[in-house]
Design an enzyme around this catalytic site. Sequence first.
Site, PDB file in Angstrom:
ATOM      1  N   GLU A 113      -2.437  -0.135  -4.523  1.00  0.00           N
ATOM      2  CA  GLU A 113      -2.289  -1.357  -3.730  1.00  0.00           C
ATOM      3  C   GLU A 113      -2.063  -2.558  -4.647  1.00  0.00           C
ATOM      4  OE1 GLU A 113      -5.345  -2.027  -0.806  1.00  0.00           O
ATOM      5  OE2 GLU A 113      -5.517   0.108  -0.367  1.00  0.00           O
ATOM      6  N   ARG A 161      -1.101  16.138   6.818  1.00  0.00           N
ATOM      7  CA  ARG A 161      -1.877  15.373   7.808  1.00  0.00           C
ATOM      8  C   ARG A 161      -1.562  15.826   9.214  1.00  0.00           C
ATOM      9  NH1 ARG A 161      -2.546   9.313   5.081  1.00  0.00           N
ATOM     10  NH2 ARG A 161      -2.708  10.258   3.012  1.00  0.00           N
ATOM     11  N   ASP A 197       0.866  -1.173   0.000  1.00  0.00           N
ATOM     12  CA  ASP A 197       0.000   0.000   0.000  1.00  0.00           C
ATOM     13  C   ASP A 197       0.910   1.233   0.000  1.00  0.00           C
ATOM     14  OD1 ASP A 197      -1.953   1.896   0.378  1.00  0.00           O
ATOM     15  OD2 ASP A 197      -2.952   0.793   1.999  1.00  0.00           O
ATOM     16  N   LEU A 198       0.924   1.966  -1.091  1.00  0.00           N
ATOM     17  CA  LEU A 198       1.791   3.137  -1.186  1.00  0.00           C
ATOM     18  C   LEU A 198       1.308   4.244  -0.252  1.00  0.00           C
ATOM     19  CD1 LEU A 198       3.189   1.627  -3.212  1.00  0.00           C
ATOM     20  CD2 LEU A 198       2.398   3.130  -5.002  1.00  0.00           C
TER      21      LEU A 198
END
Length: 449
Positions: free
Chosen positions: A120, A64, A27-28
């Site tokens: 993914e 984030r 999962d990048l």
Amino acid sequence: IKPIHPAGHIKTVPSGSTAHRVIVHTDLDCFYAQVEMIHNPELRDKPLGVQQKYLVVTCNYEARRLGIQKLMSVRDAKEKCPELVLVNGEDLTQYREMSYKVTELFEEFSPLVERLGFDENFVDITELVEKRLAQLQRDGCSKVSLSGHVYNNQTVNLHDDMHIRLVIGSQIAAEMREAMYNRLGLTGCAGVASNKLLSKLVSGTFKPNQQTVLLPESCQDLVGSLDHISKVPGIGYKTTKRLELLGLSSVRDLQTFSPVILAKELGVSMAQHIQKLSYGDDDSPVAASGPPQSLSDEDSFKKCSSEVEVKKKIEELLANLLDRISKDGRKPHTIRLTIRKFSSTNKWFSRESRQCPIPSHVIQKFGTGNSDVVAPLVGILMKLFRKMIKVEMPFHLTLLSVCFSNLKALPSLTKGSIGFYLMRSSPPSSSGKKMDDVPQVQVNSCSFI
DNA sequence: TGGGGTTAT
DNA sequence: ATAACCC
């Protein structure tokens, strides 16, 4: 490592067996944002969001930290973080290209690579693990070291057959992530487990750019750690609603619910399937994705309400698709038009579509310049449009999409020919820039020729 | 809520 | 052709 039999005979996994698989899920990290930062390194140390229409669809970790979340509206994001840098990500071309480079890189480890979205992949490395295990046993080597985290901090038992395989799997996963970083500049997570469901669930447990292996004894803890049934991959929005009507909300609720009553609600097939998922039980194979089954291009907007407008949008979408299909090399035999109508109630679902075969005389002209093919296709698409919309009545569309499917290889590349075997992972590119891909393709193909 | 994809019915 | 699922 102890030999399984005194003579050192190696217990191999029968081909097609579901028993001792080792699966990696990758999962990048914030994929679109990563691609943008590679493209423009100035963005590296800034909070970055990727915008589609009025949504921030993803953002880097800098953003984030400042409170930006995926799928946040641009308004909320700017309010939360005025310094946020936004780049437009509505054109997926560069993401799609990078996505396939990642998949092709993983295909060097094993041909069994299944894509899930653009960022993914599942890789079945069972055979690679068996090869390395056999080699270790021949060498009489007694040490194997684990790479990354172990879920639950469970202790590895090197006398356990499956533990050893998963530890070797963790080394391979580390090599895959290393190759991804060294050759493509991308970081991401990986999870190693005995099936797709578990590998996917475990890959997210340590989040940016780390990897985790799940040992079988912690399987129930993993599925039990999900706070709701909707977090089980495979249980989507609709099924969740139906399960909630039955009073189910936790994974344990689903595990212990009456299979008979569940089957009455969902049908026996679906009931058995999701109840197995709730135990972490998933025997679905990693199905090699290969080249895409369909190519589509879509655009959403506030309002489109006249036929000339529709025709203009369709011509744009079609031009992009024709560009892509000529690079792909295959020819579409089916074309589809999809619309979304505006409606105040039920506004986020309900798309309608009409499709039809592409006439064979049009298919022939696909590889050769684009212009003789666009007029007939626009004609077909407008006919499909009129099947859905009575153009003499007022209408209000919020999305148009054109899709090519039923993609077939060029006539010359038939099943017995050399060209067929050389074709697979990279279709002939018109730009000829991908010559460095050829050697790896041959490595995978030689044994067949 | 975007702009893609897949499989099952 | 639609409905469900995935990102």
